[in-house]
Design a protein around this motif. Structure first.
Motif, PDB file in Angstrom:
ATOM      1  N   GLY A   1       0.440  -9.172 -11.478  1.00  0.00           N
ATOM      2  CA  GLY A   1       1.554  -9.414 -12.569  1.00  0.00           C
ATOM      3  C   GLY A   1       2.890  -8.879 -12.026  1.00  0.00           C
ATOM      4  O   GLY A   1       3.611  -9.127 -12.859  1.00  0.00           O
ATOM      5  N   SER A   2       3.150  -8.474 -10.842  1.00  0.00           N
ATOM      6  CA  SER A   2       4.249  -8.093 -10.398  1.00  0.00           C
ATOM      7  C   SER A   2       5.457  -9.321 -10.322  1.00  0.00           C
ATOM      8  O   SER A   2       4.816 -10.418 -10.029  1.00  0.00           O
ATOM      9  CB  SER A   2       4.221  -7.387  -9.353  1.00  0.00           C
ATOM     10  N   VAL A   3       6.528  -9.075 -10.659  1.00  0.00           N
ATOM     11  CA  VAL A   3       7.630 -10.043 -10.598  1.00  0.00           C
ATOM     12  C   VAL A   3       8.005 -10.602  -9.319  1.00  0.00           C
ATOM     13  O   VAL A   3       8.018  -9.637  -8.064  1.00  0.00           O
ATOM     14  CB  VAL A   3       8.900  -9.987 -11.417  1.00  0.00           C
ATOM     15  N   LYS A   4       8.818 -11.846  -8.967  1.00  0.00           N
ATOM     16  CA  LYS A   4       9.190 -12.036  -7.755  1.00  0.00           C
ATOM     17  C   LYS A   4       9.809 -10.819  -6.871  1.00  0.00           C
ATOM     18  O   LYS A   4       9.785 -10.977  -5.728  1.00  0.00           O
ATOM     19  CB  LYS A   4       9.828 -13.394  -7.725  1.00  0.00           C
ATOM     20  N   SER A   5      10.807 -10.309  -7.574  1.00  0.00           N
ATOM     21  CA  SER A   5      11.505  -9.196  -6.749  1.00  0.00           C
ATOM     22  C   SER A   5      10.861  -8.062  -6.289  1.00  0.00           C
ATOM     23  O   SER A   5      11.216  -7.193  -5.230  1.00  0.00           O
ATOM     24  CB  SER A   5      12.684  -8.585  -7.872  1.00  0.00           C
TER      25      SER A   5
ATOM     26  N   SER B   1       1.762  -2.446 -12.229  1.00  0.00           N
ATOM     27  CA  SER B   1       2.105  -1.701 -11.420  1.00  0.00           C
ATOM     28  C   SER B   1       1.096  -0.413 -10.993  1.00  0.00           C
ATOM     29  O   SER B   1       1.089   0.275  -9.966  1.00  0.00           O
ATOM     30  CB  SER B   1       3.418  -1.170 -11.457  1.00  0.00           C
ATOM     31  N   HIS B   2       0.274  -0.340 -12.139  1.00  0.00           N
ATOM     32  CA  HIS B   2      -0.684   0.827 -11.775  1.00  0.00           C
ATOM     33  C   HIS B   2      -2.104   0.360 -11.318  1.00  0.00           C
ATOM     34  O   HIS B   2      -3.102   1.221 -11.313  1.00  0.00           O
ATOM     35  CB  HIS B   2      -1.045   1.480 -13.152  1.00  0.00           C
ATOM     36  N   VAL B   3      -2.147  -0.967 -10.973  1.00  0.00           N
ATOM     37  CA  VAL B   3      -3.336  -1.351 -10.166  1.00  0.00           C
ATOM     38  C   VAL B   3      -3.576  -0.578  -9.161  1.00  0.00           C
ATOM     39  O   VAL B   3      -3.090   0.160  -8.305  1.00  0.00           O
ATOM     40  CB  VAL B   3      -3.187  -2.969  -9.735  1.00  0.00           C
ATOM     41  N   CYS B   4      -4.866  -0.302  -8.966  1.00  0.00           N
ATOM     42  CA  CYS B   4      -5.549   0.628  -7.986  1.00  0.00           C
ATOM     43  C   CYS B   4      -5.003   0.468  -6.418  1.00  0.00           C
ATOM     44  O   CYS B   4      -5.030  -0.646  -5.779  1.00  0.00           O
ATOM     45  CB  CYS B   4      -7.229   0.378  -7.961  1.00  0.00           C
ATOM     46  N   ILE B   5      -4.329   1.508  -6.276  1.00  0.00           N
ATOM     47  CA  ILE B   5      -3.679   1.731  -4.823  1.00  0.00           C
ATOM     48  C   ILE B   5      -4.700   1.249  -3.692  1.00  0.00           C
ATOM     49  O   ILE B   5      -4.356   0.928  -2.632  1.00  0.00           O
ATOM     50  CB  ILE B   5      -2.658   2.740  -4.669  1.00  0.00           C
ATOM     51  N   GLY B   6      -5.850   1.965  -3.775  1.00  0.00           N
ATOM     52  CA  GLY B   6      -6.915   1.898  -2.950  1.00  0.00           C
ATOM     53  C   GLY B   6      -7.796   0.670  -2.771  1.00  0.00           C
ATOM     54  O   GLY B   6      -8.934   0.557  -2.228  1.00  0.00           O
ATOM     55  N   GLN B   7      -7.312  -0.393  -3.806  1.00  0.00           N
ATOM     56  CA  GLN B   7      -8.485  -1.241  -3.923  1.00  0.00           C
ATOM     57  C   GLN B   7      -8.434  -2.144  -2.600  1.00  0.00           C
ATOM     58  O   GLN B   7      -9.964  -2.583  -2.224  1.00  0.00           O
ATOM     59  CB  GLN B   7      -7.758  -2.520  -4.857  1.00  0.00           C
TER      60      GLN B   7
END
Lengths: 55, 423
Positions: A43-47, B369-375
């Motif tokens: 879900g992160s944006v383009k930037s 942004s909290h998606v698992c860093i180790g995926q």
């Protein structure tokens, strides 16, 4: 054609391949993706993406 | 408001071990009240977010829905008060990426983000392949019967992450024990006290002692890596800088703890869930053996099927609305991952294990942004392990009743007795 990688989750957007399942045709340039487009994996944006060379 | 019995079920560690009560509770909620207020006994009220789309919606808005303002893992009112008392008002016993919000979260995550990206993790492929062989050799040595969860799945990802961190092999049993004490604090077979029922004071004291042990261990590692940096992840943490300064001690220790715990328990749980599913589905096992190109889709389905992390909590930083439901500033929310991964609007026949499920938008690694860093490391490990299994194991079946650990946070099979035939 270039590849762009999400810095948050590592997802790769490959301009050559596009994302046909999401309605983005092969060959769609990064610049032509809508501004509100978000990484399909996190879900992160383009930037949050950067251009990368992947082997 | 959510009926009392349903609210109590979705926080009940034993209900997660039994699986069915939780599946039924979430099925009811998705249909009747997908984003509703729960007030379980002894727990502060929270919103249960049960639909896949709503979980993504909340998870991606990291400024509106914070991780760190309230407890990030569901806890009772009593425990929350005690933790705040011990930690100078903070609801957290550690301060890892999981408990952080921006600007700290992004700064701390960037420290190791590049290390965990697929192109870097890929460099470990040959080494992990060798480790997978060692563990399948161990299965062969055990003569056709083992407890897959306890004898194999627990140790393979443990060895990978410990080697990655640069922890000596001799210390792995200690790391495993501490991880089990932390995540299995509600399970008498795994917790520190070993007691069937513990008071909340005893429970917190045990968890605090476990965290203390971890910190003592990694403090020594930090000193060593600062003096003698290596190529391992511990050296990245020990020598990392945030805004030109070394990491603060508590955050650095917390970073190690999250890497040393989340890095293997979840992967072992998922692998055990996958083998349990296959042992009950011999035709799927044959198909995967005949066509290893199916492994990635199968593996993704094992992640959805097992969903080892059962929830994370968020809290609203301002009045908000999700799916037409008004959420007030300060409200606590539970992201119910097992529910999202059984959402009938996203997954065809969600209660069926389908090795060729495509697409598979499982959200077990989280989102935003909290998606698992180790995926990517987790996927690489599991793919290599399954490739080795399908190459060398001819047949597998259950040799007893599998059992899940008792936890409402990280939960998965602790026993999977199997009988098998090697090539």
């Amino acid at each position: 054609m270039k590849k762009w990688q999400c810095k948050v989750c590592g997802f790769i957007y490959d301009e050559a391949e596009g994302l046909p399942a999401d309605g983005i045709a092969p060959g769609t340039l990064w610049a032509d993706l809508p501004d509100d487009w978000a990484c399909p994996d996190c879900g992160s944006v383009k930037s949050e993406f950067e251009m990368v060379e992947i082997d | 408001m959510i009926p009392q019995d349903i609210a109590d079920t979705i926080v009940d560690a034993k209900a997660y071990a039994a699986e069915k009560p939780v599946d039924e509770a979430f099925k009811f909620l998705r249909k009747e009240m997908p984003l509703a207020r729960a007030e379980p006994e002894g727990v502060a009220p929270f919103w249960a977010v049960t639909k896949h789309a709503d979980i993504l919606e909340v998870a991606k808005q990291n400024d509106l829905f914070h991780n760190g303002d309230l407890a990030t893992v569901m806890t009772t009112i009593e425990v929350d008060q005690k933790v705040r008392q011990l930690m100078g008002g903070s609801p957290h016993l550690v301060r890892s990426l999981v408990q952080m919000d921006n600007p700290d979260h992004i700064a701390y995550r960037r420290l190791t983000q590049a290390w965990f990206l697929p192109q870097n993790v890929k460099k470990l492929e040959e080494r992990i392949k060798d480790i997978a062989k060692v563990f399948v050799d161990r299965m062969a040595d055990m003569g056709g019967e083992c407890d897959f969860a306890k004898d194999i799945a627990l140790y393979f990802p443990l060895h990978v992450i410990m080697e990655t961190l640069g922890v000596p092999e001799a210390d792995e049993p200690r790391m495993l024990k501490l991880t089990q004490e932390l995540f299995g604090s509600q399970d008498p077979d795994l917790n520190r006290t070993g007691a069937e029922e513990t008071s909340f004071e005893e429970g917190i004291a045990a968890i605090q002692a476990t965290i203390g042990d971890f910190m003592e261990y990694f403090n020594a590692i930090t000193e060593d890596r600062r003096a003698n940096p290596r190529e391992d992840l511990s050296s990245v943490i020990a020598n990392g800088q945030i805004n030109g300064q070394p990491l603060d001690h508590f955050a650095a220790m917390s970073y190690y703890i999250i890497a040393a715990t989340a890095g293997h328990d979840t992967t072992s749980n998922t692998t055990s869930s996958g083998l349990w599913a296959l042992a009950e589905r011999p035709d799927d096992f044959k198909r995967l053996k005949a066509d290893p190109s199916m492994i990635p889709a199968f593996m993704e389905e094992t992640i959805r099927w097992g969903t080892p992390v059962k929830h994370f909590m968020r809290s609203a930083t301002a009045d908000a609305e999700v799916s037409g439901q008004k959420i007030a500033k300060g409200d606590w929310m539970m992201l119910c991952y097992p529910s999202g991964n059984r959402d009938e609007d996203v997954f065809d026949k969600p209660f069926e294990f389908k090795i060729d499920r495509t697409p598979n938008k499982q959200l077990a690694f989280g989102y935003g942004s909290h998606v698992c860093i180790g995926q990517h490391l987790a996927r690489l490990e599991m793919r290599l392990f399954w490739e080795e299994i399908f190459r060398r194991v001819e047949h597998v079946e259950l040799a007893g009743q599998p059992l899940n650990s008792v936890s409402n946070f990280v939960c998965g099979p602790k026993n999977v007795p199997i009988r098998y035939k090697m090539r």
